[in-house]
Every structure is written in C-alpha cells, then in structure tokens.
Design an enzyme around this catalytic site. Structure first.
Site, mmCIF file in Angstrom:
data_model
loop_
_atom_site.group_PDB
_atom_site.id
_atom_site.type_symbol
_atom_site.label_atom_id
_atom_site.label_comp_id
_atom_site.label_asym_id
_atom_site.label_seq_id
_atom_site.Cartn_x
_atom_site.Cartn_y
_atom_site.Cartn_z
ATOM 1 N N SER A 66 -3.063 -121.012 -36.194
ATOM 2 C CA SER A 66 -2.984 -120.219 -34.964
ATOM 3 C C SER A 66 -3.268 -118.749 -35.248
ATOM 4 O O SER A 66 -2.749 -118.183 -36.205
ATOM 5 C CB SER A 66 -1.611 -120.379 -34.299
ATOM 6 O OG SER A 66 -0.640 -120.695 -35.229
ATOM 7 N N SER B 202 4.580 -134.076 -35.133
ATOM 8 C CA SER B 202 4.510 -134.892 -33.919
ATOM 9 C C SER B 202 5.860 -135.556 -33.594
ATOM 10 O O SER B 202 6.764 -135.607 -34.429
ATOM 11 C CB SER B 202 3.443 -135.981 -34.096
ATOM 12 O OG SER B 202 3.878 -136.905 -35.067
ATOM 13 N N GLY C 20 -0.762 -121.309 -42.918
ATOM 14 C CA GLY C 20 -1.842 -122.248 -43.192
ATOM 15 C C GLY C 20 -1.278 -123.455 -43.898
ATOM 16 O O GLY C 20 -1.255 -123.521 -45.134
ATOM 17 N N GLU D 294 6.488 -138.679 -33.365
ATOM 18 C CA GLU D 294 6.747 -139.808 -34.264
ATOM 19 C C GLU D 294 7.378 -139.318 -35.576
ATOM 20 O O GLU D 294 8.302 -139.949 -36.104
ATOM 21 C CB GLU D 294 5.447 -140.570 -34.575
ATOM 22 C CG GLU D 294 4.878 -141.358 -33.407
ATOM 23 C CD GLU D 294 4.100 -140.490 -32.413
ATOM 24 O OE1 GLU D 294 3.937 -139.273 -32.654
ATOM 25 O OE2 GLU D 294 3.652 -141.042 -31.386
ATOM 26 N N GLU E 45 10.249 -123.276 -37.307
ATOM 27 C CA GLU E 45 9.244 -123.366 -36.232
ATOM 28 C C GLU E 45 9.663 -124.396 -35.181
ATOM 29 O O GLU E 45 9.446 -124.209 -33.989
ATOM 30 C CB GLU E 45 7.888 -123.744 -36.842
ATOM 31 C CG GLU E 45 6.758 -123.777 -35.827
ATOM 32 C CD GLU E 45 5.419 -124.191 -36.433
ATOM 33 O OE1 GLU E 45 5.193 -123.925 -37.626
ATOM 34 O OE2 GLU E 45 4.623 -124.802 -35.708
HETATM 35 C C1 LIG Z 1 -3.349 -127.473 -30.552
HETATM 36 C C2 LIG Z 1 -2.740 -127.583 -31.934
HETATM 37 C C3 LIG Z 1 -2.145 -126.461 -32.502
HETATM 38 C C4 LIG Z 1 -1.609 -126.520 -33.776
HETATM 39 N N1 LIG Z 1 -1.036 -125.392 -34.303
HETATM 40 C C5 LIG Z 1 -0.527 -125.420 -35.539
HETATM 41 C C6 LIG Z 1 0.020 -124.242 -36.124
HETATM 42 O O1 LIG Z 1 0.033 -123.181 -35.503
HETATM 43 N N2 LIG Z 1 0.511 -124.298 -37.380
HETATM 44 C C7 LIG Z 1 0.501 -125.462 -38.080
HETATM 45 O O2 LIG Z 1 0.952 -125.468 -39.223
HETATM 46 N N3 LIG Z 1 -0.016 -126.605 -37.554
HETATM 47 C C8 LIG Z 1 -0.532 -126.609 -36.308
HETATM 48 N N4 LIG Z 1 -1.092 -127.752 -35.772
HETATM 49 C C9 LIG Z 1 -1.215 -128.930 -36.624
HETATM 50 C C10 LIG Z 1 -0.206 -130.018 -36.296
HETATM 51 O O3 LIG Z 1 1.027 -129.730 -36.924
HETATM 52 C C11 LIG Z 1 -0.797 -131.348 -36.743
HETATM 53 O O4 LIG Z 1 -1.902 -131.624 -35.886
HETATM 54 C C12 LIG Z 1 0.240 -132.463 -36.665
HETATM 55 O O5 LIG Z 1 1.186 -132.321 -37.688
HETATM 56 C C13 LIG Z 1 -0.388 -133.873 -36.727
HETATM 57 O O6 LIG Z 1 -1.238 -133.957 -37.812
HETATM 58 P P1 LIG Z 1 -2.715 -134.532 -37.639
HETATM 59 O O7 LIG Z 1 -3.378 -133.788 -36.522
HETATM 60 O O8 LIG Z 1 -3.372 -134.518 -38.973
HETATM 61 O O9 LIG Z 1 -2.535 -136.033 -37.135
HETATM 62 P P2 LIG Z 1 -2.163 -137.285 -38.042
HETATM 63 O O10 LIG Z 1 -1.177 -136.863 -39.089
HETATM 64 O O11 LIG Z 1 -3.425 -137.915 -38.487
HETATM 65 O O12 LIG Z 1 -1.428 -138.217 -37.003
HETATM 66 C C14 LIG Z 1 -2.141 -138.991 -36.046
HETATM 67 C C15 LIG Z 1 -1.146 -139.822 -35.257
HETATM 68 O O13 LIG Z 1 -0.451 -140.720 -36.143
HETATM 69 C C16 LIG Z 1 0.958 -140.521 -36.048
HETATM 70 N N5 LIG Z 1 1.569 -140.665 -37.367
HETATM 71 C C17 LIG Z 1 1.139 -140.086 -38.519
HETATM 72 N N6 LIG Z 1 1.952 -140.441 -39.535
HETATM 73 C C18 LIG Z 1 2.910 -141.235 -39.004
HETATM 74 C C19 LIG Z 1 4.039 -141.906 -39.556
HETATM 75 N N7 LIG Z 1 4.371 -141.803 -40.847
HETATM 76 N N8 LIG Z 1 4.811 -142.640 -38.718
HETATM 77 C C20 LIG Z 1 4.516 -142.741 -37.395
HETATM 78 N N9 LIG Z 1 3.447 -142.128 -36.823
HETATM 79 C C21 LIG Z 1 2.659 -141.392 -37.618
HETATM 80 C C22 LIG Z 1 1.143 -139.096 -35.524
HETATM 81 O O14 LIG Z 1 2.368 -138.962 -34.834
HETATM 82 C C23 LIG Z 1 -0.049 -138.965 -34.592
HETATM 83 O O15 LIG Z 1 0.246 -139.558 -33.342
HETATM 84 C C24 LIG Z 1 -1.639 -127.735 -34.498
HETATM 85 C C25 LIG Z 1 -2.215 -128.870 -33.910
HETATM 86 C C26 LIG Z 1 -2.756 -128.810 -32.651
HETATM 87 C C27 LIG Z 1 -3.386 -130.048 -32.037
#
Ligand SMILES: Cc1cc2nc3c(=O)[nH]c(=O)nc-3n(C[C@H](O)[C@H](O)[C@H](O)COP(=O)(O)OP(=O)(O)OC[C@H]3O[C@@H](n4cnc5c(N)ncnc54)[C@H](O)[C@@H]3O)c2cc1C
Length: 260
Positions: free
Chosen positions: A38, A239, A4, A241, A121
């Site tokens: 997950s 991501s 989490g 990025e 991971e």
């Molecule tokens: C289907 C799915 C499964 C997931 N499963 C897991 C899991 O099992 N365990 C777990 O821990 N997490 C999980 N996640 C969470 C995942 O790690 C986060 O969604 C991810 O880190 C992006 O965070 P956010 O969704 O808050 O997007 P944001 O952080 O809000 O980012 C939005 C966009 O802005 C970009 N961005 C943000 N900050 C920057 C920066 N500093 N420079 C350039 N670009 C930037 C990002 O690349 C993205 O394109 C899952 C997510 C999804 C969608």
C-alpha cells in the site's frame, strides 16, 4: 514507510517468502518482488521481509529490513483497481541496497517482527477506523429515507442489523484495548471486515439501479467505492479463512489442517 510482506506466491503462506538479501560489504543487496504494497508509490521507505540465510526454510532465516525506495534497484508499479484508484503496488528489487544495520530485531528473526506487525494491523490499528464506519453507515440510512427504501422491511432489517453490528464491534474494540483475550486480533479482523463488506452490499441494495452505472470518466460515488473496496476487506491483512485457522488451531487447540 510501508510494509512489504506478501509476494505473488507468499500471501496467506507468508513463510514462503522468496525475496532474498545478502550482505555485500556493509550493505544488504536485495532481489525479489513484493505485491499489494500500500502507498509504495508515495512512500520513502519500505519494510522488506527477506530470506537472509541461504537454504533456510519457512519462517526461519528471514530478516525485517528497512529499505529506501528511491534508488535504481527498485521499481514500483501501481495496480489499477476496480475502484478507479491505484494505491496498491507491485515492488521489484534488483540488487536494491540498504545499510547493514537497518534491520528491525536481529537478522534471522524477521518472522517474529512480521507477526507482531500483522497482529497490530488486524487488531489495534483498525480501532480508529470504526469512527469512520459510523459515518459510512449514516449515508445509506439517509439515502433510505430519501428514496423510500426505508419502507422495505427487508432493507430496514438489514440497516438495523448494521447498527447492532457496529455497537457490538465497538464493545469488542474496547475489550481488545482493555482486556484482550487470546485471538483478539483475529476476532477483531473477522468482525470488522465482514461488517464492512456487508455494509457495501447494503449500500448497493439501497441505491438500486443507480448503483450499476459509473459517471463520466468512470466517476464512482462514495457508495460504489465503498462496495468495491470492501470486497478486499476479508482478504488483506490475512483472509477470513486464515483468521479462522488461527482461532481454531492456536486458540481452541483443534487439530491442524493438512497442509498437503
Ligand atoms: C486490495 C488488497 C490490498 C492489500 N494490501 C496489503 C497491504 O497493505 N499490506 C500487506 O502486507 N498485504 C496486503 N495485501 C495482501 C493480502 O494480505 C493477501 O492478498 C492475502 O494475505 C491473501 O494472500 P494471496 O492474495 O496470496 O491469496 P492466497 O494465499 O493464494 O489465498 C487464496 C485463497 O485461498 C485461501 N487459503 C489460502 N491458504 C489457506 C489455508 N491454509 N486454509 C484455508 N484457506 C486458505 C485464502 O483464504 C484465499 O481465499 C492486500 C491484498 C489486496 C487484495
């Protein structure tokens, strides 16, 4: 046991964790929310990164707690996905409890534990999935033979590129295990996530118009599920990025981007 880590406002910026925990007698009392957890709906335990030092900022004052999921203070809400599945969840904590000694590492050192977990991971834990990638690639190749799209030079080229990409990925995986270079985890994540997402797009192109409709009761075939699920590959685990930022700033030593 499920991790989490992310919260609605702490995804890429994980240090923005708001979930908090305080010691009450010999237990942690936890309040807050996690998202994208997950398999939480099928698990017994969850790791929770929580702020345990009130007033602490960013990556300081976080702890990595182990928390039993089956208790009145925790609500798990599955998220419906485009794939038709719902293996990711929101998890809500309202005075959820866990024993004071159920901390990985020392209290206040949770950031380091979380970073080690994420490194695993992104890199080593994903190596085994490449056996599955081989099987997933075989399916569009076989469909291309069957439906005649193998005669399309553009699709043939994309299939060949996918085969080459898989070979490069395997070589990279062996290097990650035997002779890791700085940034191996981020490189592995970028390579496999983009390869897999491209394979989903290629499977749709080879399927043609059949890819556009679901069967009765939203039944999707394996290619449609591959396409839809792989859209998230370049997001979860950090991501694209963020991986590029890690490589640019920590490996290549380029100036940090403005966080304003
Ligand atoms: C289907 C799915 C499964 C997931 N499963 C897991 C899991 O099992 N365990 C777990 O821990 N997490 C999980 N996640 C969470 C995942 O790690 C986060 O969604 C991810 O880190 C992006 O965070 P956010 O969704 O808050 O997007 P944001 O952080 O809000 O980012 C939005 C966009 O802005 C970009 N961005 C943000 N900050 C920057 C920066 N500093 N420079 C350039 N670009 C930037 C990002 O690349 C993205 O394109 C899952 C997510 C999804 C969608």
């Amino acid at each position: 046991m499920v991790p989490g880590l992310p919260e609605p406002d702490a995804g890429s910026d994980l240090a923005n964790v708001r979930t908090s925990a305080r010691l009450v007698d010999d237990e942690w009392s936890i309040d807050g929310q996690k998202i994208w957890t997950s398999n939480a709906h099928e698990s017994d335990w969850i790791f929770v990164v929580a702020r345990t030092e009130p007033g602490s900022q960013r990556h300081r004052g976080l702890s990595f707690l182990l928390v039993p999921l089956d208790q009145p203070g925790i609500e798990v809400r599955p998220i419906d996905q485009l794939t038709g599945g719902s293996e990711f969840n929101e998890v809500f904590f309202t005075d959820a409890r866990t024993r004071a000694d159920l901390v990985v590492g020392d209290p206040g050192q949770g950031w380091r534990v979380a970073m080690d977990l994420l490194g695993f991971e992104r890199g080593v834990s994903t190596l085994a999935q490449q056996v599955g990638f081989e099987r997933e690639l075989a399916d569009p190749v076989s469909l291309a033979w069957d439906n005649g799209t193998f005669d399309d030079p553009v699709l043939r080229d994309r299939l060949a590129q996918a085969k080459v990409g898989l070979a490069v990925m395997k070589a990279n995986a062996v290097r990650t295990l035997t002779d890791p270079v700085p940034g191996s985890d981020s490189i592995a994540k970028l390579v496999w996530a983009n390869w897999h997402r491209d394979l989903g797009e290629l499977a749709m192109a080879i399927s043609g118009p059949a890819a556009l409709t679901a069967g009765p009761d939203y039944h999707l075939d394996a290619r449609q599920r591959l396409f839809l699920f792989s859209r998230a590959d370049t997001i979860y685990g950090g991501s694209d990025e963020i991986q590029r930022n890690i490589l640019a700033e920590r490996v290549l030593g380029l100036p940090k981007e403005s966080r304003g």
